[in-house]
Write a protein that holds these residues in place. Structure first.
Motif, mmCIF file in Angstrom:
data_model
loop_
_atom_site.group_PDB
_atom_site.id
_atom_site.type_symbol
_atom_site.label_atom_id
_atom_site.label_comp_id
_atom_site.label_asym_id
_atom_site.label_seq_id
_atom_site.Cartn_x
_atom_site.Cartn_y
_atom_site.Cartn_z
ATOM 1 N N ASP A 261 0.707 -0.699 -0.260
ATOM 2 C CA ASP A 261 -0.066 0.323 -0.122
ATOM 3 C C ASP A 261 1.097 1.544 -0.074
ATOM 4 O O ASP A 261 1.582 1.753 0.543
ATOM 5 C CB ASP A 261 -0.688 -0.266 1.060
ATOM 6 C CG ASP A 261 -1.925 1.074 1.058
ATOM 7 O OD1 ASP A 261 -1.986 2.082 0.504
ATOM 8 O OD2 ASP A 261 -2.913 0.436 1.632
ATOM 9 N N LEU A 262 0.886 2.175 -1.419
ATOM 10 C CA LEU A 262 1.389 3.468 -1.400
ATOM 11 C C LEU A 262 0.997 4.248 -0.229
ATOM 12 O O LEU A 262 1.721 5.282 0.163
ATOM 13 C CB LEU A 262 1.820 3.447 -3.064
ATOM 14 C CG LEU A 262 2.763 2.611 -3.481
ATOM 15 C CD1 LEU A 262 2.091 3.367 -5.089
ATOM 16 C CD2 LEU A 262 4.222 2.531 -3.364
ATOM 17 N N ASP A 263 -0.341 4.395 0.299
ATOM 18 C CA ASP A 263 -0.651 5.005 0.961
ATOM 19 C C ASP A 263 -0.078 4.786 2.736
ATOM 20 O O ASP A 263 0.349 6.034 3.093
ATOM 21 C CB ASP A 263 -2.239 5.326 1.200
ATOM 22 C CG ASP A 263 -2.744 5.656 -0.164
ATOM 23 O OD1 ASP A 263 -2.001 6.548 -0.906
ATOM 24 O OD2 ASP A 263 -3.733 5.651 -0.354
ATOM 25 N N ASP A 264 -0.367 4.173 3.158
ATOM 26 C CA ASP A 264 0.927 4.081 4.347
ATOM 27 C C ASP A 264 2.476 4.081 4.303
ATOM 28 O O ASP A 264 2.817 4.524 4.757
ATOM 29 C CB ASP A 264 0.369 2.119 4.620
ATOM 30 C CG ASP A 264 -1.127 1.547 4.915
ATOM 31 O OD1 ASP A 264 -1.625 2.705 5.228
ATOM 32 O OD2 ASP A 264 -0.926 0.341 4.782
ATOM 33 N N LEU A 265 2.792 3.703 3.343
ATOM 34 C CA LEU A 265 4.177 4.052 2.861
ATOM 35 C C LEU A 265 4.071 5.152 2.658
ATOM 36 O O LEU A 265 5.053 6.057 3.967
ATOM 37 C CB LEU A 265 5.092 3.454 1.566
ATOM 38 C CG LEU A 265 6.482 4.164 1.467
ATOM 39 C CD1 LEU A 265 6.854 3.195 2.191
ATOM 40 C CD2 LEU A 265 6.404 3.045 -0.281
ATOM 41 N N ARG A 266 3.682 5.577 1.996
ATOM 42 C CA ARG A 266 3.941 7.794 2.552
ATOM 43 C C ARG A 266 2.932 8.285 4.009
ATOM 44 O O ARG A 266 4.338 9.511 4.325
ATOM 45 C CB ARG A 266 2.539 8.319 1.254
ATOM 46 C CG ARG A 266 2.882 9.983 1.393
ATOM 47 C CD ARG A 266 1.569 10.416 0.174
ATOM 48 N NE ARG A 266 2.131 10.550 -1.061
ATOM 49 C CZ ARG A 266 2.862 10.676 -1.421
ATOM 50 N NH1 ARG A 266 3.445 11.701 -1.008
ATOM 51 N NH2 ARG A 266 3.186 10.432 -3.222
ATOM 52 N N THR A 267 2.504 7.778 4.318
ATOM 53 C CA THR A 267 2.236 8.165 6.021
ATOM 54 C C THR A 267 3.671 7.782 6.778
ATOM 55 O O THR A 267 3.843 8.963 7.570
ATOM 56 C CB THR A 267 1.357 7.297 6.116
ATOM 57 O OG1 THR A 267 0.034 7.512 5.616
ATOM 58 C CG2 THR A 267 0.973 8.087 8.026
ATOM 59 N N GLU A 268 3.860 6.853 6.938
ATOM 60 C CA GLU A 268 5.125 6.702 7.479
ATOM 61 C C GLU A 268 6.318 7.600 6.645
ATOM 62 O O GLU A 268 7.435 7.761 7.737
ATOM 63 C CB GLU A 268 5.820 5.002 7.197
ATOM 64 C CG GLU A 268 4.706 3.573 7.229
ATOM 65 C CD GLU A 268 5.121 2.488 7.888
ATOM 66 O OE1 GLU A 268 6.599 2.115 8.077
ATOM 67 O OE2 GLU A 268 4.153 1.575 8.057
ATOM 68 N N LEU A 269 6.662 7.603 5.733
ATOM 69 C CA LEU A 269 7.671 8.665 5.303
ATOM 70 C C LEU A 269 7.412 9.883 5.864
ATOM 71 O O LEU A 269 8.504 10.328 6.195
ATOM 72 C CB LEU A 269 7.528 8.514 3.601
ATOM 73 C CG LEU A 269 8.136 7.156 2.952
ATOM 74 C CD1 LEU A 269 8.167 7.559 1.408
ATOM 75 C CD2 LEU A 269 9.214 7.823 3.116
#
Length: 307
Positions: A261-269
């Motif tokens: 999930d890229l949205d989760d990745l963006r949130t963690e970033l």
């Protein structure tokens, strides 16, 4: 070039003679106003042998031979006249004939020109502390300058070769005459081309095309994109290069199966971007490897570790 340098450089006496000739030439040029005086100016130098691996060493070898062209020719001529053995005189004669040939001068100046263009990129790629974005910018400018040289540089370069030959008493051929291959026998002639066409197409264009092919092979579009996107993870200078959009693009293009999930990745970033300036563990890191090790050691919840 290597043979010429070896003939002169193998003897301390010849090296000393080369230096003495340089000193005389420098004084003469200062007297007639061809050289300016000043602290550190007009220093003598030696011929340099090209290294086996360092591309830049070949460039400086070429530059020094060009600078010492007259001095080297004089030493070789003196060896022909006063060499102690027939072998020494024979080696000097072959080297003298080579250095005084138009084709040798043409190739010497062409390699100085092309390697001068690629020199900055070579140095950048050899640095331990690598700035990837700067190196890729240098790649683009290097390629652009080579393409411009190929397209528009022939006449200026050719004029510089003719001028160099005229100032060093080297006989230039009739460029409108047919180019003769091999020993010149009619049976050996495959293409009816002029000497000018041979030097322009078979050497000038061919050398530049080879350089461009090497650059395109080693740094194709996909490789360059991967390097530039990866630089967004560079931890140096307090993560100055950190770019969430580029990191997400990196994952989407090259690691699509490692992050669900890229949205989760963006949130963690975004969390990490907020935190890294406050986390002492992530200060003073220098490499991507060190960054990954710190992620694992501190168990930082960063999705990219999984890939």
């Amino acid at each position: 070039m290597t043979s010429i340098i070896n003939v002169v450089d193998l003897s301390a006496k010849r090296v000393s003679e080369l230096k003495c000739i340089q000193e005389v030439e420098i004084v003469e040029q200062i007297v007639v106003g061809e050289l300016e005086t000043g602290k550190g100016s007009n220093q003598t130098c030696n011929l340099k042998r090209a290294g086996a691996t360092r591309w830049s060493s070949r460039y400086y070898s070429i530059k020094n031979l060009k600078k010492l062209f007259n001095s080297t020719s004089y030493v070789l001529k003196n060896m022909i006249d006063h060499g102690l053995t027939g072998k020494i005189r024979g080696q000097a004669l072959r080297a003298f004939r080579a250095i005084k040939s138009f084709e040798f001068v043409f190739c010497l100046l062409l390699l100085e020109k092309t390697m001068g263009i690629t020199s900055a990129l070579c140095k950048s790629l050899q640095e331990q502390s690598q700035e990837i974005v700067n190196a890729m910018n240098l790649f683009s400018s290097t390629k652009g300058r080579l393409e411009k040289l190929r397209k528009d540089g022939w006449f200026d370069f050719f004029a510089s070769v003719v001028s160099f030959c005229a100032s060093h008493a080297i006989v230039a051929p009739d460029f409108n005459a047919p180019y003769l291959e091999g020993t010149g026998r009619p049976s050996q002639q495959q293409n009816c081309v002029t000497i000018e066409h041979y030097y322009r197409v078979e050497i000038f264009y061919a050398v530049i095309d080879f350089q461009l092919m090497e650059l395109n092979t080693r740094f194709n579009e996909k490789t360059r994109e991967l390097l530039v996107l990866s630089s967004s993870l560079d931890p140096r200078f307090d993560f100055q290069s950190f770019d969430i959009d580029n990191i997400c693009s990196l994952v989407e293009k090259y690691y699509p199966h490692d992050v669900s999930d890229l949205d989760d990745l963006r949130t963690e970033l975004e969390h990490f971007e907020y935190q890294f300036s406050k986390l002492e563990e992530f200060q003073n890191l220098c490499t991507l490897s060190e960054l990954c090790q710190e992620f694992v050691r501190t168990r930082t919840p960063f999705v990219l570790i999984e890939s």
